[in-house]
Design an enzyme around this catalytic site. Structure first.
Site, PDB file in Angstrom:
ATOM      1  CB  ALA A  75      -0.935   0.005   1.208  1.00 54.23           C
ATOM      2  CD  GLN A 183      -5.208  -1.180   9.128  1.00 52.39           C
ATOM      3  OE1 GLN A 183      -5.904  -2.097   9.559  1.00 52.39           O
ATOM      4  NE2 GLN A 183      -3.918  -1.109   9.354  1.00 52.39           N
ATOM      5  CB  SER A 203      -1.510  -3.643   2.080  1.00 52.36           C
ATOM      6  OG  SER A 203      -0.415  -4.359   2.602  1.00 52.36           O
ATOM      7  CB  ALA A 204      -1.094  -9.063   0.226  1.00 53.58           C
ATOM      8  CG  HIS A 205       1.501  -6.694   5.227  1.00 47.96           C
ATOM      9  ND1 HIS A 205       1.553  -6.287   6.534  1.00 47.96           N
ATOM     10  CD2 HIS A 205       1.807  -5.598   4.495  1.00 47.96           C
ATOM     11  CE1 HIS A 205       1.900  -5.004   6.586  1.00 47.96           C
ATOM     12  NE2 HIS A 205       2.046  -4.560   5.349  1.00 47.96           N
ATOM     13  CB  THR A 244      10.233  -9.668 -12.865  1.00 44.84           C
ATOM     14  OG1 THR A 244      11.252  -9.341 -13.800  1.00 44.84           O
ATOM     15  CG2 THR A 244       9.741 -11.087 -13.104  1.00 44.84           C
ATOM     16  CB  CYS A 329       5.127   3.674  11.225  1.00 44.38           C
ATOM     17  SG  CYS A 329       3.980   2.627  10.370  1.00 44.38           S
TER      18      CYS A 329
HETATM   19  C1  LIG Z   1      -0.204  -0.862   6.658  1.00 42.35           C
HETATM   20  C2  LIG Z   1      -0.731   0.364   6.025  1.00 42.35           C
HETATM   21  C3  LIG Z   1      -0.058   0.965   4.952  1.00 42.35           C
HETATM   22  C4  LIG Z   1       1.236   0.428   4.408  1.00 42.35           C
HETATM   23  O1  LIG Z   1       1.035  -0.752   3.688  1.00 42.35           O
HETATM   24  P1  LIG Z   1       2.276  -1.629   3.190  1.00 42.35           P
HETATM   25  O2  LIG Z   1       1.643  -2.658   2.319  1.00 42.35           O
HETATM   26  O3  LIG Z   1       2.917  -2.171   4.402  1.00 42.35           O
HETATM   27  O4  LIG Z   1       3.169  -0.716   2.417  1.00 42.35           O
HETATM   28  C5  LIG Z   1      -0.620   2.081   4.387  1.00 42.35           C
HETATM   29  N1  LIG Z   1      -1.755   2.610   4.857  1.00 42.35           N
HETATM   30  C6  LIG Z   1      -2.427   2.076   5.887  1.00 42.35           C
HETATM   31  C7  LIG Z   1      -3.695   2.681   6.349  1.00 42.35           C
HETATM   32  C8  LIG Z   1      -1.931   0.933   6.513  1.00 42.35           C
HETATM   33  O5  LIG Z   1      -2.584   0.410   7.546  1.00 42.35           O
END
Ligand SMILES: *Cc1c(COP(=O)(O)O)cnc(C)c1O
Length: 395
Positions: A75, A183, A203-205, A244, A329
Protein backbone atom coordinates in the site's frame (compact mmCIF):
# COMPACT_ATOMS: atom_id res chain seq x y z
CA UNK A 1 -4.07 -21.33 24.47
CA UNK A 2 -0.66 -20.45 23.07
CA UNK A 3 1.56 -17.68 24.41
CA UNK A 4 2.54 -15.08 23.35
CA UNK A 5 -0.81 -13.76 22.16
CA UNK A 6 -0.89 -11.70 18.98
CA UNK A 7 -3.21 -8.69 19.13
CA UNK A 8 -1.53 -6.44 16.58
CA UNK A 9 -3.42 -7.44 13.42
CA UNK A 10 -3.57 -3.80 12.28
CA UNK A 11 0.23 -3.76 12.00
CA UNK A 12 0.38 -6.97 10.01
CA UNK A 13 -1.42 -10.32 9.94
CA UNK A 14 0.00 -13.82 9.89
CA UNK A 15 -0.37 -15.45 6.48
CA UNK A 16 -3.37 -17.76 6.31
CA UNK A 17 -2.12 -21.36 5.98
CA UNK A 18 -4.22 -21.79 2.81
CA UNK A 19 -2.44 -18.78 1.33
CA UNK A 20 1.00 -19.97 2.44
CA UNK A 21 0.39 -23.36 0.82
CA UNK A 22 -0.53 -21.75 -2.48
CA UNK A 23 2.44 -19.37 -2.31
CA UNK A 24 4.81 -22.30 -1.88
CA UNK A 25 3.52 -23.90 -5.07
CA UNK A 26 4.79 -20.96 -7.13
CA UNK A 27 8.45 -21.01 -6.18
CA UNK A 28 10.16 -24.21 -7.22
CA UNK A 29 11.01 -25.96 -10.48
CA UNK A 30 8.09 -28.33 -10.09
CA UNK A 31 5.73 -25.39 -9.47
CA UNK A 32 4.50 -22.40 -11.46
CA UNK A 33 7.55 -20.19 -10.88
CA UNK A 34 7.90 -18.77 -14.39
CA UNK A 35 8.23 -15.16 -15.42
CA UNK A 36 4.74 -14.33 -16.70
CA UNK A 37 6.29 -12.08 -19.37
CA UNK A 38 8.23 -15.01 -20.88
CA UNK A 39 5.93 -15.86 -23.75
CA UNK A 40 8.39 -18.09 -25.60
CA UNK A 41 8.04 -21.14 -23.35
CA UNK A 42 5.67 -23.16 -21.22
CA UNK A 43 6.98 -21.90 -17.85
CA UNK A 44 6.11 -18.30 -18.64
CA UNK A 45 2.90 -19.24 -20.38
CA UNK A 46 1.77 -21.17 -17.31
CA UNK A 47 2.54 -18.26 -14.96
CA UNK A 48 0.52 -15.73 -16.95
CA UNK A 49 -2.89 -17.28 -16.10
CA UNK A 50 -1.86 -17.41 -12.42
CA UNK A 51 -1.50 -13.63 -12.52
CA UNK A 52 -4.79 -13.29 -14.41
CA UNK A 53 -6.63 -15.36 -11.82
CA UNK A 54 -5.23 -13.31 -8.94
CA UNK A 55 -6.10 -10.09 -10.72
CA UNK A 56 -9.69 -11.32 -11.09
CA UNK A 57 -9.82 -12.35 -7.43
CA UNK A 58 -8.62 -8.97 -6.19
CA UNK A 59 -10.93 -7.11 -8.60
CA UNK A 60 -13.84 -9.33 -7.61
CA UNK A 61 -13.62 -8.40 -3.91
CA UNK A 62 -13.99 -4.73 -4.91
CA UNK A 63 -16.43 -5.25 -7.80
CA UNK A 64 -13.85 -3.72 -10.12
CA UNK A 65 -12.57 -4.70 -13.57
CA UNK A 66 -9.36 -6.79 -13.47
CA UNK A 67 -7.79 -4.32 -15.91
CA UNK A 68 -8.07 -1.68 -13.19
CA UNK A 69 -5.66 -3.52 -10.85
CA UNK A 70 -1.95 -2.54 -10.93
CA UNK A 71 0.37 -4.72 -8.81
CA UNK A 72 2.73 -2.88 -6.46
CA UNK A 73 4.95 -3.85 -3.53
CA UNK A 74 2.28 -2.83 -1.02
CA UNK A 75 0.00 0.00 0.00
CA UNK A 76 2.93 2.37 0.57
CA UNK A 77 3.97 2.09 -3.06
CA UNK A 78 0.34 2.25 -4.20
CA UNK A 79 -0.10 5.52 -2.27
CA UNK A 80 3.10 6.91 -3.78
CA UNK A 81 2.01 5.94 -7.28
CA UNK A 82 -1.48 7.38 -6.82
CA UNK A 83 -0.43 10.72 -5.35
CA UNK A 84 2.80 11.44 -7.19
CA UNK A 85 1.56 9.77 -10.38
CA UNK A 86 -1.57 11.91 -10.55
CA UNK A 87 0.06 15.18 -9.51
CA UNK A 88 2.77 14.69 -12.18
CA UNK A 89 0.33 13.76 -14.92
CA UNK A 90 -2.18 16.48 -14.21
CA UNK A 91 -0.15 19.63 -13.44
CA UNK A 92 -2.09 21.52 -16.10
CA UNK A 93 -5.35 20.95 -14.21
CA UNK A 94 -3.90 22.29 -10.99
CA UNK A 95 -1.41 21.76 -8.20
CA UNK A 96 -3.57 21.45 -5.10
CA UNK A 97 -4.17 18.27 -3.11
CA UNK A 98 -6.35 17.67 -0.05
CA UNK A 99 -5.77 15.05 2.62
CA UNK A 100 -6.19 14.80 6.39
CA UNK A 101 -3.94 14.93 9.44
CA UNK A 102 -5.00 11.43 10.46
CA UNK A 103 -3.68 9.68 7.36
CA UNK A 104 -1.00 6.98 7.51
CA UNK A 105 2.59 8.17 7.11
CA UNK A 106 2.54 6.46 3.73
CA UNK A 107 0.28 9.31 2.58
CA UNK A 108 1.54 12.15 4.79
CA UNK A 109 5.20 11.69 3.90
CA UNK A 110 4.32 11.55 0.20
CA UNK A 111 2.39 14.80 0.65
CA UNK A 112 5.46 16.44 2.20
CA UNK A 113 7.46 15.46 -0.86
CA UNK A 114 4.73 16.77 -3.15
CA UNK A 115 4.78 20.10 -1.28
CA UNK A 116 8.52 20.36 -1.83
CA UNK A 117 7.93 19.82 -5.52
CA UNK A 118 5.68 22.69 -6.45
CA UNK A 119 2.24 21.66 -5.17
CA UNK A 120 0.20 22.81 -2.19
CA UNK A 121 -1.47 20.41 0.23
CA UNK A 122 -4.35 21.09 2.61
CA UNK A 123 -4.33 18.87 5.73
CA UNK A 124 -7.85 18.63 7.11
CA UNK A 125 -8.52 18.48 10.86
CA UNK A 126 -10.73 15.66 12.12
CA UNK A 127 -13.35 16.03 14.82
CA UNK A 128 -12.49 14.67 18.29
CA UNK A 129 -14.08 11.34 17.26
CA UNK A 130 -11.77 11.05 14.22
CA UNK A 131 -14.41 11.78 11.58
CA UNK A 132 -14.11 14.64 9.09
CA UNK A 133 -17.33 16.56 8.51
CA UNK A 134 -18.30 16.77 4.82
CA UNK A 135 -18.64 20.56 4.97
CA UNK A 136 -14.99 20.80 6.00
CA UNK A 137 -13.96 18.84 2.92
CA UNK A 138 -16.29 20.87 0.68
CA UNK A 139 -14.86 24.14 2.01
CA UNK A 140 -11.32 23.04 1.23
CA UNK A 141 -12.01 22.33 -2.46
CA UNK A 142 -10.47 24.92 -4.78
CA UNK A 143 -10.61 25.49 -8.54
CA UNK A 144 -7.07 24.10 -8.79
CA UNK A 145 -7.70 21.02 -6.61
CA UNK A 146 -6.68 17.92 -8.54
CA UNK A 147 -6.96 15.19 -5.94
CA UNK A 148 -8.49 14.38 -2.57
CA UNK A 149 -6.80 11.53 -0.68
CA UNK A 150 -8.52 10.11 2.40
CA UNK A 151 -8.24 6.70 4.00
CA UNK A 152 -11.22 4.35 4.31
CA UNK A 153 -10.43 3.01 7.79
CA UNK A 154 -7.93 4.59 10.15
CA UNK A 155 -5.20 2.16 11.23
CA UNK A 156 -4.98 3.51 14.79
CA UNK A 157 -8.61 4.13 15.72
CA UNK A 158 -10.57 2.03 13.21
CA UNK A 159 -12.76 5.05 12.34
CA UNK A 160 -14.49 4.75 8.96
CA UNK A 161 -14.74 7.55 6.39
CA UNK A 162 -17.90 7.78 4.29
CA UNK A 163 -16.49 7.11 0.82
CA UNK A 164 -19.85 7.47 -0.95
CA UNK A 165 -20.49 10.95 0.43
CA UNK A 166 -16.94 12.23 -0.03
CA UNK A 167 -16.75 10.78 -3.53
CA UNK A 168 -20.04 12.40 -4.51
CA UNK A 169 -18.54 15.73 -3.51
CA UNK A 170 -15.34 15.30 -5.52
CA UNK A 171 -17.07 13.72 -8.52
CA UNK A 172 -19.46 16.68 -8.81
CA UNK A 173 -16.44 18.98 -9.09
CA UNK A 174 -14.41 16.77 -11.43
CA UNK A 175 -11.78 16.19 -8.75
CA UNK A 176 -10.11 12.79 -8.39
CA UNK A 177 -10.60 10.78 -5.20
CA UNK A 178 -7.91 8.43 -3.87
CA UNK A 179 -8.56 6.07 -0.95
CA UNK A 180 -6.02 4.21 1.17
CA UNK A 181 -7.97 1.01 1.83
CA UNK A 182 -5.16 -1.00 3.44
CA UNK A 183 -7.21 -1.42 6.63
CA UNK A 184 -10.64 -1.89 5.07
CA UNK A 185 -10.34 -4.23 2.08
CA UNK A 186 -11.83 -7.58 3.02
CA UNK A 187 -13.21 -6.14 6.25
CA UNK A 188 -15.85 -3.78 4.91
CA UNK A 189 -17.82 -4.14 1.69
CA UNK A 190 -16.30 -2.04 -1.13
CA UNK A 191 -18.22 -1.78 -4.41
CA UNK A 192 -16.28 0.26 -6.95
CA UNK A 193 -19.12 0.06 -9.49
CA UNK A 194 -21.13 2.15 -7.08
CA UNK A 195 -18.53 4.16 -5.11
CA UNK A 196 -17.24 7.34 -6.76
CA UNK A 197 -13.61 6.42 -6.01
CA UNK A 198 -10.92 6.83 -8.70
CA UNK A 199 -7.85 5.27 -7.10
CA UNK A 200 -7.64 2.83 -4.18
CA UNK A 201 -4.58 1.38 -2.42
CA UNK A 202 -4.42 -2.22 -1.22
CA UNK A 203 -2.02 -4.32 0.81
CA UNK A 204 -1.92 -8.12 1.11
CA UNK A 205 -0.31 -8.37 4.54
CA UNK A 206 -3.19 -6.68 6.35
CA UNK A 207 -5.48 -9.39 5.02
CA UNK A 208 -3.63 -12.68 5.72
CA UNK A 209 -1.45 -12.45 2.62
CA UNK A 210 2.34 -12.01 2.50
CA UNK A 211 4.23 -8.75 3.03
CA UNK A 212 5.73 -7.09 -0.02
CA UNK A 213 2.74 -7.21 -2.34
CA UNK A 214 -0.19 -4.88 -2.87
CA UNK A 215 -2.06 -3.13 -5.63
CA UNK A 216 -3.43 0.16 -6.81
CA UNK A 217 -6.91 0.23 -8.30
CA UNK A 218 -6.98 2.80 -11.15
CA UNK A 219 -10.42 3.57 -12.56
CA UNK A 220 -10.78 2.97 -16.31
CA UNK A 221 -14.48 3.68 -16.79
CA UNK A 222 -16.31 5.92 -17.48
CA UNK A 223 -13.15 8.04 -17.51
CA UNK A 224 -9.67 6.66 -17.44
CA UNK A 225 -7.52 8.14 -14.67
CA UNK A 226 -4.23 9.38 -16.10
CA UNK A 227 -1.09 8.98 -14.03
CA UNK A 228 2.65 8.79 -14.56
CA UNK A 229 4.71 5.82 -13.40
CA UNK A 230 7.30 6.03 -10.65
CA UNK A 231 9.40 3.18 -12.01
CA UNK A 232 10.67 2.65 -15.55
CA UNK A 233 11.83 -0.67 -16.91
CA UNK A 234 10.19 -3.58 -18.63
CA UNK A 235 6.84 -1.91 -19.26
CA UNK A 236 4.84 -4.32 -17.08
CA UNK A 237 1.39 -3.29 -15.82
CA UNK A 238 0.71 -1.21 -18.96
CA UNK A 239 3.85 0.79 -18.30
CA UNK A 240 2.56 2.00 -14.92
CA UNK A 241 4.72 -0.24 -12.77
CA UNK A 242 7.83 -1.82 -14.25
CA UNK A 243 9.42 -4.88 -12.66
CA UNK A 244 9.08 -8.65 -13.03
CA UNK A 245 5.78 -9.73 -11.54
CA UNK A 246 6.33 -11.84 -8.40
CA UNK A 247 4.13 -14.78 -9.33
CA UNK A 248 4.14 -16.36 -5.86
CA UNK A 249 3.27 -13.09 -4.08
CA UNK A 250 0.52 -12.22 -6.53
CA UNK A 251 -1.04 -15.69 -6.45
CA UNK A 252 -1.01 -15.47 -2.65
CA UNK A 253 -2.65 -12.04 -2.61
CA UNK A 254 -5.35 -13.32 -4.96
CA UNK A 255 -6.04 -16.27 -2.70
CA UNK A 256 -6.10 -14.04 0.41
CA UNK A 257 -8.62 -11.74 -1.23
CA UNK A 258 -10.72 -14.68 -2.43
CA UNK A 259 -10.91 -16.09 1.10
CA UNK A 260 -11.74 -12.65 2.51
CA UNK A 261 -14.64 -12.30 0.10
CA UNK A 262 -16.10 -15.60 1.23
CA UNK A 263 -15.54 -15.22 4.95
CA UNK A 264 -15.78 -11.47 5.55
CA UNK A 265 -19.29 -11.24 7.00
CA UNK A 266 -18.98 -14.11 9.46
CA UNK A 267 -15.43 -13.19 10.41
CA UNK A 268 -16.21 -9.53 11.07
CA UNK A 269 -19.22 -10.44 13.23
CA UNK A 270 -17.08 -12.83 15.28
CA UNK A 271 -14.22 -10.35 15.66
CA UNK A 272 -16.62 -7.54 16.66
CA UNK A 273 -18.05 -9.78 19.34
CA UNK A 274 -14.57 -10.50 20.76
CA UNK A 275 -13.60 -6.83 20.58
CA UNK A 276 -16.75 -5.83 22.49
CA UNK A 277 -16.04 -8.51 25.09
CA UNK A 278 -12.58 -7.01 25.70
CA UNK A 279 -14.04 -3.51 25.91
CA UNK A 280 -16.67 -4.62 28.43
CA UNK A 281 -13.92 -6.03 30.65
CA UNK A 282 -12.17 -2.66 30.54
CA UNK A 283 -15.42 -0.81 31.27
CA UNK A 284 -15.89 -2.99 34.34
CA UNK A 285 -12.45 -1.91 35.52
CA UNK A 286 -13.45 1.74 35.09
CA UNK A 287 -11.84 5.04 34.05
CA UNK A 288 -11.13 3.92 30.50
CA UNK A 289 -11.68 6.04 27.39
CA UNK A 290 -12.45 4.92 23.86
CA UNK A 291 -10.29 6.72 21.31
CA UNK A 292 -12.16 7.13 18.03
CA UNK A 293 -15.82 6.85 17.16
CA UNK A 294 -17.68 4.32 19.33
CA UNK A 295 -20.04 3.16 16.57
CA UNK A 296 -18.59 4.12 13.21
CA UNK A 297 -15.59 1.80 13.27
CA UNK A 298 -14.16 -1.41 11.89
CA UNK A 299 -14.59 -4.54 14.01
CA UNK A 300 -10.98 -5.48 14.76
CA UNK A 301 -9.58 -2.32 16.36
CA UNK A 302 -9.91 -1.17 19.96
CA UNK A 303 -7.95 1.96 20.91
CA UNK A 304 -8.29 2.84 24.60
CA UNK A 305 -6.67 5.04 27.22
CA UNK A 306 -6.59 3.91 30.84
CA UNK A 307 -6.68 7.04 32.97
CA UNK A 308 -3.60 7.57 35.11
CA UNK A 309 -1.23 5.09 33.43
CA UNK A 310 1.05 5.68 30.47
CA UNK A 311 0.93 3.11 27.69
CA UNK A 312 4.59 2.10 28.01
CA UNK A 313 4.05 1.03 31.61
CA UNK A 314 1.09 -1.17 30.65
CA UNK A 315 2.97 -2.66 27.72
CA UNK A 316 5.91 -3.49 29.97
CA UNK A 317 3.52 -5.57 32.07
CA UNK A 318 2.08 -7.37 29.02
CA UNK A 319 5.19 -9.36 28.20
CA UNK A 320 3.30 -12.13 26.48
CA UNK A 321 0.65 -10.07 24.72
CA UNK A 322 1.54 -8.20 21.54
CA UNK A 323 -0.30 -4.88 21.31
CA UNK A 324 0.73 -1.47 20.10
CA UNK A 325 0.91 2.14 21.16
CA UNK A 326 -0.31 4.11 18.16
CA UNK A 327 0.77 2.62 14.86
CA UNK A 328 3.77 0.35 14.47
CA UNK A 329 5.60 3.06 12.53
CA UNK A 330 5.19 5.79 15.13
CA UNK A 331 5.81 3.55 18.15
CA UNK A 332 9.43 3.26 17.00
CA UNK A 333 9.85 7.02 17.32
CA UNK A 334 8.16 7.04 20.75
CA UNK A 335 6.19 10.19 19.98
CA UNK A 336 2.53 10.49 20.89
CA UNK A 337 0.35 9.43 17.99
CA UNK A 338 -0.11 12.08 15.30
CA UNK A 339 -3.62 10.72 14.77
CA UNK A 340 -4.75 11.25 18.37
CA UNK A 341 -3.03 14.62 18.50
CA UNK A 342 -4.89 15.71 15.35
CA UNK A 343 -8.15 14.63 17.01
CA UNK A 344 -7.36 17.00 19.86
CA UNK A 345 -6.96 14.23 22.43
CA UNK A 346 -5.14 15.74 25.44
CA UNK A 347 -1.48 14.74 25.77
CA UNK A 348 -1.87 12.60 28.89
CA UNK A 349 -4.68 10.61 27.36
CA UNK A 350 -2.71 10.25 24.09
CA UNK A 351 0.30 8.93 26.03
CA UNK A 352 -2.00 6.37 27.66
CA UNK A 353 -3.40 5.09 24.34
CA UNK A 354 -3.07 1.39 23.58
CA UNK A 355 -4.29 -0.26 20.39
CA UNK A 356 -5.58 -3.81 20.58
CA UNK A 357 -6.22 -5.22 17.10
CA UNK A 358 -7.93 -8.57 16.64
CA UNK A 359 -8.28 -10.85 13.67
CA UNK A 360 -8.97 -14.20 12.07
CA UNK A 361 -7.03 -16.31 14.56
CA UNK A 362 -8.01 -14.50 17.76
CA UNK A 363 -9.84 -16.77 20.22
CA UNK A 364 -12.17 -16.08 23.12
CA UNK A 365 -9.60 -17.65 25.48
CA UNK A 366 -7.00 -15.16 24.27
CA UNK A 367 -9.37 -12.26 24.83
CA UNK A 368 -10.29 -13.39 28.33
CA UNK A 369 -6.65 -13.93 29.25
CA UNK A 370 -5.74 -10.49 27.86
CA UNK A 371 -8.57 -8.84 29.77
CA UNK A 372 -7.39 -10.45 33.04
CA UNK A 373 -3.75 -9.49 32.55
CA UNK A 374 -4.53 -5.91 31.48
CA UNK A 375 -7.00 -5.30 34.31
CA UNK A 376 -4.47 -6.59 36.83
CA UNK A 377 -1.61 -4.53 35.38
CA UNK A 378 -3.63 -1.31 35.17
CA UNK A 379 -4.95 -1.72 38.72
CA UNK A 380 -1.45 -2.25 40.08
CA UNK A 381 0.00 0.68 38.13
CA UNK A 382 -2.78 2.95 39.29
CA UNK A 383 -1.98 2.19 42.91
CA UNK A 384 1.55 3.42 42.26
CA UNK A 385 0.68 6.33 39.99
CA UNK A 386 0.79 9.97 41.05
CA UNK A 387 -1.39 10.67 37.98
CA UNK A 388 -4.08 8.45 39.39
CA UNK A 389 -4.08 10.00 42.86
CA UNK A 390 -6.79 12.58 43.00
CA UNK A 391 -8.66 11.16 40.02
CA UNK A 392 -12.35 11.56 41.00
CA UNK A 393 -13.24 7.86 40.93
CA UNK A 394 -9.77 6.71 41.85
CA UNK A 395 -9.92 6.69 45.58
C1 LIG B 1 -0.20 -0.86 6.66
C2 LIG B 1 -0.73 0.36 6.02
C3 LIG B 1 -0.06 0.96 4.95
C4 LIG B 1 1.24 0.43 4.41
O1 LIG B 1 1.03 -0.75 3.69
P1 LIG B 1 2.28 -1.63 3.19
O2 LIG B 1 1.64 -2.66 2.32
O3 LIG B 1 2.92 -2.17 4.40
O4 LIG B 1 3.17 -0.72 2.42
C5 LIG B 1 -0.62 2.08 4.39
N1 LIG B 1 -1.75 2.61 4.86
C6 LIG B 1 -2.43 2.08 5.89
C7 LIG B 1 -3.70 2.68 6.35
C8 LIG B 1 -1.93 0.93 6.51
O5 LIG B 1 -2.58 0.41 7.55
Amino acid sequence: MRLPIYLDYAATTPVDPRVAALLGRHLTLDGLFGNPSSTTHIFGRQAAPVIATARRQVAHLLNADPREIIWTSGATEANNLALIGVMRAQTRRGRHLITSKTEHKAVLDVCRWIEQNGCTVTYLDPDPDGQIPLERIAEALRPDTVLVSLMHVNNETGVIHDLAAIGALTRARGILFHVDAAQSAGKLPIDLQKLPVDLLSLSAHKLYGPKGIGALYVRQRPVRVRLEPLLYGGGQERGLRAGTLPTHQIAAMGEAFRIAGEEMDAEQARVRCLRDRLWQAFVALGAVEWNGHPQNNVAGILNVSFTGVVAEAVLAALLEIAVSTGSACTSASNEPSHVLRAMGVDPLRARAAIRFSLGRFTTVEEIDHTARVVVKAVSRLRELSPLWEGYPQGV
